[in-house]
Design a protein around this motif. Structure first.
Motif, PDB file in Angstrom:
ATOM      1  N   ASN A 134       0.797  -1.170  -0.129  1.00  0.00           N
ATOM      2  CA  ASN A 134      -0.073   0.082   0.093  1.00  0.00           C
ATOM      3  C   ASN A 134       0.849   1.137   0.022  1.00  0.00           C
ATOM      4  OD1 ASN A 134      -2.536  -1.557   0.026  1.00  0.00           O
ATOM      5  ND2 ASN A 134      -2.189  -1.866   2.038  1.00  0.00           N
ATOM      6  N   GLY A 136       1.259   4.914   0.522  1.00  0.00           N
ATOM      7  CA  GLY A 136       0.560   5.927   1.493  1.00  0.00           C
ATOM      8  C   GLY A 136       1.243   7.206   1.440  1.00  0.00           C
ATOM      9  N   ARG A 158      -2.746   3.699   6.279  1.00  0.00           N
ATOM     10  CA  ARG A 158      -1.654   3.348   7.097  1.00  0.00           C
ATOM     11  C   ARG A 158      -2.283   2.376   8.294  1.00  0.00           C
ATOM     12  NH1 ARG A 158       0.528   5.393  12.050  1.00  0.00           N
ATOM     13  NH2 ARG A 158      -0.956   7.461  11.508  1.00  0.00           N
ATOM     14  N   SER A 161      -3.261  -1.116   7.112  1.00  0.00           N
ATOM     15  CA  SER A 161      -1.896  -1.940   6.536  1.00  0.00           C
ATOM     16  C   SER A 161      -1.617  -2.278   7.830  1.00  0.00           C
ATOM     17  CB  SER A 161      -0.869  -1.031   5.593  1.00  0.00           C
ATOM     18  OG  SER A 161      -1.354  -0.430   4.805  1.00  0.00           O
ATOM     19  N   TYR A 177       3.660  -0.959   4.108  1.00  0.00           N
ATOM     20  CA  TYR A 177       3.300   0.199   3.784  1.00  0.00           C
ATOM     21  C   TYR A 177       4.429   1.195   3.335  1.00  0.00           C
ATOM     22  CZ  TYR A 177       1.178   4.822   4.913  1.00  0.00           C
ATOM     23  OH  TYR A 177       0.869   6.021   4.839  1.00  0.00           O
ATOM     24  N   ASP A 223       7.540  -1.467   7.032  1.00  0.00           N
ATOM     25  CA  ASP A 223       7.087   0.042   6.689  1.00  0.00           C
ATOM     26  C   ASP A 223       8.344   0.861   6.367  1.00  0.00           C
ATOM     27  OD1 ASP A 223       4.384   0.395   8.084  1.00  0.00           O
ATOM     28  OD2 ASP A 223       5.415  -0.945   9.489  1.00  0.00           O
TER      29      ASP A 223
END
Length: 263
Positions: A134, A136, A158, A161, A177, A223
């Motif tokens: 994803n 973001g 966020r 995710s 993310y 992340d």
């Protein structure tokens, strides 16, 4: 995750950053399904990348996402990697935001990734393998004035995710993310670009962001936040949000004139 020979779905594939990412994915050997609402731009991408699959579709509704997912699975014969890149931005004073635009941004930026993940997840669960990426934004960790709706959508992405990653933690399905800072793409309005220049906003070239997205996938990152000092401010904002309020106050006063169309 090694991208070579993987079945990849990329949304927003005909956009400024999406087209660069699509080319890189094909170069790395991906079996790529390119998804975009702009059929004309998508056709041009398909002509450039004839070994890929072009799927024009509406991601602003659950039904549209279901149709897109079904077409992708039919073309690819399955899925290994979903990259939710499609997005809509808006730089405006919140009182001036069109209610329909608010709804559209939330649908495309937040609900579409959720709907698509829901559509593809059973296939990944059956294979006990796959990755959902994803894309973001730093704006999903720091709420920026005059980007209220965009920030809200990315805050939601966020959170989704993080929650989904914990839900599939006991499987071989992974969730990444990725949060770039502002990127120089055609999605940015002229007012936004002029505001960025006036306030000294840091903006990255899309080619640089694409390299970091590929690296995050290759390195199995959970992340990743791009850009200094913005990535540092993410952590500061968590611990000392009122300090960030003060740090952004002068910039926000300058930005308001551009957001209201006064400059």
């Amino acid at each position: 995750m090694e991208i070579k020979d993987k079945r990849v779905v990329l949304t927003g594939a005909a956009g400024g950053m999406g087209s660069i990412l699509a080319r890189e994915l094909v170069k790395l050997g991906a079996n790529l399904a390119m998804v975009d609402a702009n059929a004309k731009a998508l056709d041009a991408m398909h002509a450039e990348l004839p070994d890929s699959h072009a799927i024009a579709g509406d991601l602003s509704s659950a039904a549209g996402c279901t149709v897109v997912a079904d077409q992708c699975l039919e073309k690819l014969g399955g899925i290994d990697l979903l990259i939710n890149l499609a997005g809509i931005n808006s730089f405006a004073a919140y009182e001036d935001e069109n209610p329909e635009k608010i709804e559209l941004m939330l649908h495309v930026n937040l609900l579409a990734p959720m709907w698509l993940a829901r559509a593809f997840l059973p296939v990944m669960q059956k294979n006990n393998a796959g990755r959902i990426v994803n894309v973001g934004s730093i704006f999903g960790s720091i709420g920026f004035a005059y980007f209220a709706v965009y920030s809200a959508s990315k805050f939601g992405l966020r959170g989704f995710s993080e929650a989904l990653r914990r839900e599939v933690a006991d499987t071989n399905i992974k969730v990444t993310y990725i949060a770039p800072r502002a990127v120089k793409t055609p999605m940015n309005s002229d007012a936004l670009m002029r505001m960025g220049e006036a306030t000294g906003m840091n903006m990255d070239a899309p080619e640089d962001v694409v390299k970091k997205i590929i690296a995050a996938i290759n390195n199995n990152r959970k992340d990743i936040y791009f850009g200094f000092p913005e990535a540092l401010f993410v952590n500061i904002n968590v611990m000392f949000p009122r300090l960030v309020d003060k740090a952004l106050a002068a910039q926000n006063r300058i930005a308001r004139a551009f957001a209201k169309g006064e400059k």
